[in-house]
Design an enzyme around this catalytic site. Structure first.
Site: not given
Ligand code: AMP
Length: 281
Positions: A32-34, A145, A150
């Site tokens: 859900e974050g992504h 965030q 990053q």
């Molecule tokens: P990653 O796949 O972990 O490299 O994350 C890809 C993007 O999704 C990055 O900009 C992360 O900061 C963002 N992201 C990862 N987890 C979350 C989260 N829980 N809430 C919001 N954004 C997230």
């Protein structure tokens, strides 16, 4: 939705896209974050590109590149459901073909926190993000965030190199108990999953002490350490109360601050953070 794995094909396609492009860089195994980033990109741009690439250059030799969770079929279904137009999911040899020898490096900001704990991590990030921004020429690129350093590092790179396009920061999505969503959370055993909430609890302890008037950086860091020390499965890597722009550790808080931490829960390393507002008055 079109899935593209070959960068030569992507370049041809990109030239045919008119209107604003929003890009969402990810390493896949989406949650859900992504998806919150994809939704925001969908609202704000005419075309949405989701980048799915587990970037070997941002993993140290002893880190989890080989075992990083992957599920491309599921990821494609999720982003299609959110209305993405393109998924760019190149294999490693497409991004780093033989002869590749360019590195993008942001100097000072990357020496702290995650950069100190994971040498080489950030030039892996900036090199791949620079490449992705060149390939997609977005009007906006969306970052979470959750990875606060990053966002700072990528924003610095974009300013320093005069790249067009805006870096948009989106709030951290959390599980109901407060644990920040992360692709790595699936690795936690049930007792580790329960223990993992200590990161959020530690950040809340700092936030509450700050709200109650505590302005000493070390007292706020200690408030976080105390919460982590009470969790037997937690092994803290660092706790930080830093300037939210330079990431220098603060002795006394006079303006806004960034509380952040990295903690190992069993074999899984988790990070989280909480921005603290400037004291009122
Ligand atoms: P990653 O796949 O972990 O490299 O994350 C890809 C993007 O999704 C990055 O900009 C992360 O900061 C963002 N992201 C990862 N987890 C979350 C989260 N829980 N809430 C919001 N954004 C997230």
């Amino acid at each position: 939705m079109k899935v593209v794995t070959q960068l030569a094909e992507w370049k041809r396609l990109r030239l045919s896209i008119t209107g604003t492009v929003g890009v969402v860089p990810t390493m896949g195994f989406l949650h859900e974050g992504h998806l919150s980033l994809v939704r925001r990109a969908r609202r704000e741009n005419q075309a949405v590109v989701v980048w799915i690439f587990v970037n070997p250059k941002q993993f140290g030799p002893k880190e989890d590149f080989g075992t990083y969770p992957r599920d491309m079929a599921r990821d494609l279904a999720l982003v299609e459901h959110e209305g993405a137009d393109y998924v760019l999911a190149p294999p490693v040899e497409e991004v780093y073909p033989p002869g590749f020898q360019t590195r993008v490096e942001v100097e000072r900001l990357t020496q702290r926190l995650e950069g100190a704990a994971r040498p080489g991590h950030f030039h892996g990030v900036t090199t791949v993000v620079a490449k992705l921004l060149c390939l997609t020429e977005p009007r906006r690129a969306y970052f979470g965030q959750k990875d606060a350093q990053q966002v700072l590092v990528v924003s610095r790179m974009v300013r320093d190199l005069g790249m067009l396009g805006e870096i948009v920061t989106c709030p951290t999505m959390r599980e109901p108990d407060g644990l920040a969503m992360s692709s790595r959370n699936v690795r936690l055993s049930p007792p580790e999953r329960k223990a993992a909430v200590c990161l959020y609890r530690a950040l809340c302890a700092a936030r509450d002490a700050h709200a109650a008037g505590q302005r000493e950086g070390e007292a706020l860091r200690e408030a976080m350490r105390r919460v982590l020390a009470a969790e037997p499965l937690a092994r803290p890597d660092y706790v930080s109360m830093a300037d939210p722009e330079t990431l220098e550790e603060l002795a006394t808080l006079q303006g806004p601050a960034l509380a952040s931490l990295a903690v190992r829960i069993g074999a899984t390393r988790l990070i989280d953070n909480m921005p603290l507002p400037a004291p009122e008055g």
